[in-house]
Design a protein around this motif. Structure first.
Motif, PDB file in Angstrom:
ATOM      1  N   LYS A  29     -54.733 -46.917 -30.608  1.00 36.89           N
ATOM      2  CA  LYS A  29     -54.229 -48.338 -30.179  1.00 36.89           C
ATOM      3  C   LYS A  29     -53.034 -48.358 -31.025  1.00 36.89           C
ATOM      4  CE  LYS A  29     -56.483 -52.760 -29.575  1.00 36.89           C
ATOM      5  NZ  LYS A  29     -57.545 -53.270 -29.950  1.00 36.89           N
ATOM      6  N   GLN A  31     -50.066 -51.260 -32.234  1.00 32.82           N
ATOM      7  CA  GLN A  31     -49.498 -52.458 -32.014  1.00 32.82           C
ATOM      8  C   GLN A  31     -48.753 -52.927 -33.235  1.00 32.82           C
ATOM      9  OE1 GLN A  31     -53.868 -54.039 -31.826  1.00 32.82           O
ATOM     10  NE2 GLN A  31     -53.454 -55.079 -33.814  1.00 32.82           N
ATOM     11  N   LEU A  42     -54.277 -47.656 -34.588  1.00 31.66           N
ATOM     12  CA  LEU A  42     -55.390 -47.949 -34.905  1.00 31.66           C
ATOM     13  C   LEU A  42     -56.475 -47.114 -34.328  1.00 31.66           C
ATOM     14  CD1 LEU A  42     -55.154 -51.961 -34.756  1.00 31.66           C
ATOM     15  CD2 LEU A  42     -55.150 -50.772 -36.728  1.00 31.66           C
ATOM     16  N   TYR A  43     -57.230 -46.397 -35.120  1.00 25.70           N
ATOM     17  CA  TYR A  43     -58.502 -45.665 -34.455  1.00 25.70           C
ATOM     18  C   TYR A  43     -59.572 -46.119 -35.295  1.00 25.70           C
ATOM     19  CZ  TYR A  43     -57.065 -43.045 -38.972  1.00 25.70           C
ATOM     20  OH  TYR A  43     -56.771 -42.989 -40.308  1.00 25.70           O
ATOM     21  N   PRO A  44     -60.820 -45.303 -34.916  1.00 25.29           N
ATOM     22  CA  PRO A  44     -62.300 -45.845 -35.375  1.00 25.29           C
ATOM     23  C   PRO A  44     -62.033 -45.762 -36.879  1.00 25.29           C
ATOM     24  CG  PRO A  44     -62.493 -43.946 -33.577  1.00 25.29           C
ATOM     25  CD  PRO A  44     -60.826 -44.359 -33.822  1.00 25.29           C
ATOM     26  N   GLU A  45     -62.193 -46.884 -37.429  1.00 25.27           N
ATOM     27  CA  GLU A  45     -62.174 -47.543 -38.740  1.00 25.27           C
ATOM     28  C   GLU A  45     -61.066 -46.912 -39.652  1.00 25.27           C
ATOM     29  OE1 GLU A  45     -66.306 -46.380 -40.556  1.00 25.27           O
ATOM     30  OE2 GLU A  45     -66.910 -46.034 -38.571  1.00 25.27           O
ATOM     31  N   GLY A  46     -59.817 -46.753 -39.087  1.00 23.54           N
ATOM     32  CA  GLY A  46     -58.674 -46.490 -39.786  1.00 23.54           C
ATOM     33  C   GLY A  46     -57.464 -47.089 -39.283  1.00 23.54           C
ATOM     34  N   MET A  47     -56.440 -46.814 -39.942  1.00 23.61           N
ATOM     35  CA  MET A  47     -54.938 -47.480 -39.866  1.00 23.61           C
ATOM     36  C   MET A  47     -53.944 -46.333 -40.173  1.00 23.61           C
ATOM     37  SD  MET A  47     -53.166 -50.933 -40.630  1.00 23.61           S
ATOM     38  CE  MET A  47     -52.580 -50.397 -41.965  1.00 23.61           C
TER      39      MET A  47
ATOM     40  N   TRP B  23     -58.938 -54.715 -43.800  1.00 23.96           N
ATOM     41  CA  TRP B  23     -60.537 -54.321 -43.241  1.00 23.96           C
ATOM     42  C   TRP B  23     -61.604 -55.550 -43.267  1.00 23.96           C
ATOM     43  CZ3 TRP B  23     -64.389 -52.322 -40.773  1.00 23.96           C
ATOM     44  CH2 TRP B  23     -64.372 -50.890 -40.422  1.00 23.96           C
ATOM     45  N   VAL B  70     -56.929 -55.945 -39.644  1.00 25.50           N
ATOM     46  CA  VAL B  70     -56.760 -55.267 -38.307  1.00 25.50           C
ATOM     47  C   VAL B  70     -57.913 -54.649 -38.059  1.00 25.50           C
ATOM     48  CG1 VAL B  70     -54.226 -55.027 -38.393  1.00 25.50           C
ATOM     49  CG2 VAL B  70     -55.660 -53.470 -39.756  1.00 25.50           C
ATOM     50  N   GLN B  71     -58.819 -54.137 -38.796  1.00 24.57           N
ATOM     51  CA  GLN B  71     -60.065 -53.401 -38.393  1.00 24.57           C
ATOM     52  C   GLN B  71     -61.213 -54.487 -38.503  1.00 24.57           C
ATOM     53  OE1 GLN B  71     -60.827 -50.459 -37.402  1.00 24.57           O
ATOM     54  NE2 GLN B  71     -58.919 -49.424 -37.473  1.00 24.57           N
ATOM     55  N   TYR B  98     -58.825 -54.009 -33.917  1.00 27.37           N
ATOM     56  CA  TYR B  98     -59.620 -52.950 -33.718  1.00 27.37           C
ATOM     57  C   TYR B  98     -61.115 -53.013 -33.907  1.00 27.37           C
ATOM     58  CZ  TYR B  98     -60.579 -48.120 -32.390  1.00 27.37           C
ATOM     59  OH  TYR B  98     -61.006 -46.629 -31.986  1.00 27.37           O
ATOM     60  N   ASN B 100     -65.054 -52.287 -34.115  1.00 22.80           N
ATOM     61  CA  ASN B 100     -66.048 -51.092 -34.534  1.00 22.80           C
ATOM     62  C   ASN B 100     -67.430 -51.652 -34.488  1.00 22.80           C
ATOM     63  OD1 ASN B 100     -64.024 -48.826 -35.554  1.00 22.80           O
ATOM     64  ND2 ASN B 100     -63.320 -51.021 -36.381  1.00 22.80           N
ATOM     65  N   ASP B 122     -64.112 -51.280 -29.012  1.00 17.54           N
ATOM     66  CA  ASP B 122     -63.193 -50.029 -28.913  1.00 17.54           C
ATOM     67  C   ASP B 122     -64.007 -48.973 -29.698  1.00 17.54           C
ATOM     68  OD1 ASP B 122     -60.405 -51.075 -28.534  1.00 17.54           O
ATOM     69  OD2 ASP B 122     -60.660 -52.103 -30.520  1.00 17.54           O
ATOM     70  N   HIS B 123     -64.967 -48.844 -30.370  1.00 15.23           N
ATOM     71  CA  HIS B 123     -65.606 -47.980 -31.140  1.00 15.23           C
ATOM     72  C   HIS B 123     -66.927 -48.061 -31.532  1.00 15.23           C
ATOM     73  CE1 HIS B 123     -66.148 -45.970 -35.165  1.00 15.23           C
ATOM     74  NE2 HIS B 123     -66.658 -45.066 -34.254  1.00 15.23           N
ATOM     75  N   PRO B 161     -65.042 -43.709 -28.332  1.00 13.63           N
ATOM     76  CA  PRO B 161     -65.005 -42.556 -29.369  1.00 13.63           C
ATOM     77  C   PRO B 161     -66.300 -42.605 -30.037  1.00 13.63           C
ATOM     78  CG  PRO B 161     -63.345 -43.945 -29.945  1.00 13.63           C
ATOM     79  CD  PRO B 161     -63.976 -44.528 -28.436  1.00 13.63           C
ATOM     80  N   VAL B 163     -68.392 -41.815 -33.410  1.00 17.17           N
ATOM     81  CA  VAL B 163     -68.735 -41.170 -34.701  1.00 17.17           C
ATOM     82  C   VAL B 163     -69.856 -41.379 -35.200  1.00 17.17           C
ATOM     83  CG1 VAL B 163     -68.071 -41.660 -37.052  1.00 17.17           C
ATOM     84  CG2 VAL B 163     -66.290 -41.986 -35.451  1.00 17.17           C
TER      85      VAL B 163
END
Lengths: 102, 386
Positions: A29, A31, A42-47, B23, B70-71, B98, B100, B122-123, B161, B163
């Motif tokens: 994602k 942004q 942004l992606y699963p649990e990361g940036m 986070w 952001v997370q 984002y 989770n 999102d996940h 996705p 995990v």
């Protein structure tokens, strides 16, 4: 949480086709982050925090715009020429990282 | 560096202002249908205060996002126990997080999955349950497999996705190949094989959970072979237990540097186990805004910078690299959170770690006076000895 890596590029994976229309991969994602004053992926649990030029490129990928058009747009907007090599290098890294699909 | 020769103005702690709390871990409840022996929730979670309301959480989400988070991870306990989870996810999504969901899958019905999808989740990170209790049916692909299969299918059908997270320990590490095969069969994009870290319930059960060196080396070999076998099909992350390291981990990437945990009762912590540091009064989101908690509160500044460090950390060349390791581990194993994490072989208390590692080499059958496993449940959480 990392910034864009600077990597030595090998030829076989290099992005070369100027007619291709890249898009941001589904897993990511993209942004604009006001607090960080930068584009982030942004992606699963990361940036991934993108640097200025990476953000300018990534934010223009929509799956319909060709790399050729993208380069022209950037050159016009920043009143410069000769961006092709930089754009292709970045897209090669981005493809290898899985950030973009061609 | 010779501290005595340094002008006093330079000795003053020059802390670079921290970045935003990127986070946010929202531990929305400690309620959980499972009883994992490696759970990192506090062992005295039964004594925790009332849970934050929906409105409280919505405010926390807004404040954290404004501060630059952001997370957002929705965790617990089992977050699906809260029936307002969809409302919280929707707001987090609207704010630009984002999102989770960290879940065991228990309680994820088709209806809730659809609602969470619509809310913008999102996940999903799906974790294996307590494999000590279910090792058998897990290996024989019965009850657990059915639950994981159903949950994995739900995750896939909603195009999330996936995990898969499996806490690895002495009792399941020898089955790592089956675990990897199962993850591939379930269609996971990532598999985290995270060796148990010895906090909270896992610390109580440490002697049961710490694998032998031989087990660990075999597991790494098997994992590498599976990586070759499956190639791009799945990405496998193998986290070794830090007891087998000689230098400590840069815990949480630094105290109050990236992570902000909010516990079910609203306590704000720089990591999910920091509440054990009884000498620090942690702020609550009930009476302090997230930005003030992050930048101004005494608790979040407590171990920032390096002025709190003692020797050997103070004068160590690697102090920037690992920041002296983990404060909780230092407290648990040395009695003082400001000591070097004894995982470090420069720590005068390093033997506390090597003794545990030495014990881990003794086969289970040859051990004497073994204490039983302590399961994470309300009854055990109320025991005064914990």
């Amino acid at each position: 949480m990392s910034t864009v890596p600077v990597a030595q590029l090998s030829d076989e994976q290099a992005v070369q086709d100027l007619q291709a229309c890249p898009r941001v991969a589904k897993m990511f994602k993209l942004q604009w982050e006001e607090v960080q004053q930068s584009w982030v992926l942004l992606y699963p649990e990361g940036m991934v925090k993108l640097n200025g030029s990476a953000g300018e490129i990534m934010s223009r990928l929509d799956g319909n715009t060709s790399i050729q058009t993208l380069i022209s747009t950037l050159e016009q907007q920043f009143e410069t020429t000769g961006l092709q090599a930089d754009v292709l290098d970045f897209l090669t890294i981005a493809k290898r990282q899985g950030w973009v699909k061609l | 560096m010779n501290a005595n020769a340094t002008p006093i103005t330079n000795v003053a702690n020059t802390v670079t202002p921290p970045g935003p709390p990127l986070w946010l871990l929202a531990e929305v409840t400690y309620k959980c249908p499972l009883h994992c022996v490696f759970c990192y929730n506090p062992v005295d979670y039964a004594q925790t205060g009332p849970e934050l309301s929906t409105e409280d959480w919505l405010r926390v989400l807004r404040e954290a996002r404004a501060a630059g988070s952001v997370q957002c991870g929705f965790s617990g306990g089992e977050p699906l126990v809260r029936d307002d989870l969809e409302i919280l996810v929707a707001e987090a999504h609207r704010l630009g997080f984002y999102t989770n969901l960290l879940t065991s899958g228990v309680g994820l019905t088709e209806a809730r999955a659809a609602a969470l999808k619509q809310a913008g989740l999102d996940h999903v990170q799906l974790s294996f349950q307590d494999s000590t209790k279910e090792l058998n049916d897990f290996l024989s692909h019965t009850k657990t497999f059915d639950l994981k299969r159903r949950t994995a299918d739900l995750i896939k059908s909603h195009d999330w996705p996936m995990v898969l997270n499996c806490v690895i320990h002495r009792l399941n590490i020898d089955y790592i190949e089956q675990i990897i095969d199962l993850a591939v069969e379930l269609g996971a994009e990532y598999l985290e094989l995270a060796n148990s870290q010895y906090y909270s319930w896992a610390e109580l059960n440490r002697d049961h959970l710490l694998p032998s060196r031989e087990q660990l080396e075999r597991a790494e070999r098997v994992t590498n072979a599976c990586r070759e076998k499956y190639g791009d099909k799945i990405r496998i992350i193998f986290v070794v237990p830090d007891y087998y390291e000689k230098r400590p981990k840069k815990c949480m990437n630094g105290w109050g540097n990236v992570f902000l945990t909010v516990t079910p009762d609203g306590t704000a912590l720089p990591c999910h186990t920091a509440k054990m540091l009884k000498g620090i009064t942690f702020p609550s989101v009930r009476n302090m805004g997230v930005s003030d908690i992050w930048y101004q509160s005494k608790a979040f500044n407590f171990y920032r910078g390096d002025s709190w460090m003692k020797d050997p950390c103070r004068t160590c060349h690697d102090k920037e690299k690992d920041l002296g390791g983990c404060r909780c581990q230092a407290l648990m194993l040395t009695g003082d959170a400001a000591n070097a994490d004894p995982v470090c072989d420069k720590s005068p208390m390093h033997h506390r770690v090597t003794e545990a590692v030495a014990y881990a080499q003794i086969p289970d059958g040859q051990r004497e006076n073994v204490k039983p496993l302590v399961f994470r449940d309300l009854k055990n959480s109320r025991l005064p000895m914990l």
